[in-house]
Design a protein around this motif. Structure first.
Motif, short mmCIF file in Angstrom:
data_model
loop_
_atom_site.label_atom_id
_atom_site.label_comp_id
_atom_site.label_asym_id
_atom_site.label_seq_id
_atom_site.Cartn_x
_atom_site.Cartn_y
_atom_site.Cartn_z
N LEU A 147 0.71 -1.29 0.37
CA LEU A 147 0.17 -0.03 0.19
C LEU A 147 0.72 1.42 -0.03
O LEU A 147 0.49 2.17 -0.69
N ASN A 150 2.57 1.76 -3.27
CA ASN A 150 1.72 2.31 -4.28
C ASN A 150 1.28 3.96 -4.10
O ASN A 150 1.38 4.64 -4.87
N PHE A 192 -9.10 -3.72 -6.38
CA PHE A 192 -8.62 -4.78 -5.86
C PHE A 192 -8.59 -6.22 -6.26
O PHE A 192 -8.04 -7.20 -5.92
N LEU A 211 -2.24 -4.59 -4.98
CA LEU A 211 -3.51 -4.26 -4.16
C LEU A 211 -4.38 -5.63 -4.11
O LEU A 211 -4.95 -5.72 -3.03
N PHE A 236 -6.94 4.58 1.30
CA PHE A 236 -6.98 3.30 1.68
C PHE A 236 -7.25 2.85 3.00
O PHE A 236 -6.51 3.26 3.87
#
Length: 246
Positions: A147, A150, A192, A211, A236
């Motif tokens: 995460l 990203n 996702f 993800l 997120f």
């Protein structure tokens, strides 16, 4: 009667619509993985064909070998990620232990210090949780690292990222917000999905598996993950049952 026939007809049409959607999504996923496999394989074949056409200086062989090795590493990452996701979705996590939440998150942050400094990203970290979770530390660490990776990728230079951990009456919640372009509405519900890549992610590179892996890990822990947009950029949110916090 007519009502029963009408109801049956409606149900049948709905079933056909769902079937068409599943077929369409399967084809899209297959197209994505074919595209991702083709690129490094093309580089490998191109390098080999170039070398065998005629004798070349040693440095050209070395350059071709390095290029080939990099392409093989890309293929390994893709295959490893696919295997990891399949493992998460088909097995029960057994290697759980008590993990101090703040300590785990800080370890992840340490890994990203250089990347944050390189883009002059302003980073804020707030941990409102004083306790431990019963989790598979290695897998959850990788999920959060995915995460954060990203977020760093899509945050502009001099932008900001905020990480927060908190508890409520029934849940442990972890949020990661980054400044940047919002997630397009058509991507929010599918971001996702395994092998799904938004148009922006495709232009940025990467396999689009990060993800999917996060979702698999979180759900294996009995939790959920979601993505929304704030005025600043994407957020997120990972939610885990509060029973895992002690």
């Amino acid at each position: 009667g007519k009502n029963e026939i009408r109801s049956l007809s409606t149900a049948f049409n709905e079933m056909l619509d769902k079937l068409n959607l599943i077929i369409s999504e399967h084809k899209e996923s297959t197209d994505h993985i074919a595209h991702d496999l083709r690129s490094p394989l093309t580089h490998i074949l191109g390098a080999i064909e170039l070398l065998i056409t005629k004798k070349r200086p040693p440095e050209e062989y070395e350059m071709a070998l390095v290029s080939t090795m990099n392409s093989i590493v890309e293929l390994q990452k893709l295959i490893d990620s696919l295997l990891d996701i399949s493992l998460m979705e088909t097995s029960i996590l057994s290697d759980r232990k008590s993990v101090e939440i703040d300590s785990m998150l800080k370890k992840v942050l340490d890994v990203f210090q250089y990347a944050l400094e390189a883009k002059n990203i302003r980073f804020e970290y707030h941990c409102e949780v004083d306790g431990v979770m019963q989790i598979n530390e290695a897998l959850m660490t990788r999920a959060i690292a995915n995460l954060l990776d990203n977020a760093v990728k899509f945050t502009p230079t001099h932008g900001f990222i905020q990480m927060r951990a908190m508890t409520s009456e029934s849940n442990f919640k972890f949020t990661l917000e980054n400044e940047g372009a919002p997630i397009e509405e058509k991507d929010v519900s599918r971001i996702f999905d395994r092998l799904y890549r938004a148009d922006t992610a495709r232009t940025e590179g990467g396999f689009g598996l990060g993800l999917s892996f996060v979702k698999a890990v979180v759900e294996a822990h009995g939790g959920s993950i979601s993505a929304t947009n704030s005025p600043n950029g994407p957020i997120f949110t990972i939610t885990l049952p509060n029973g895992d916090v002690g």
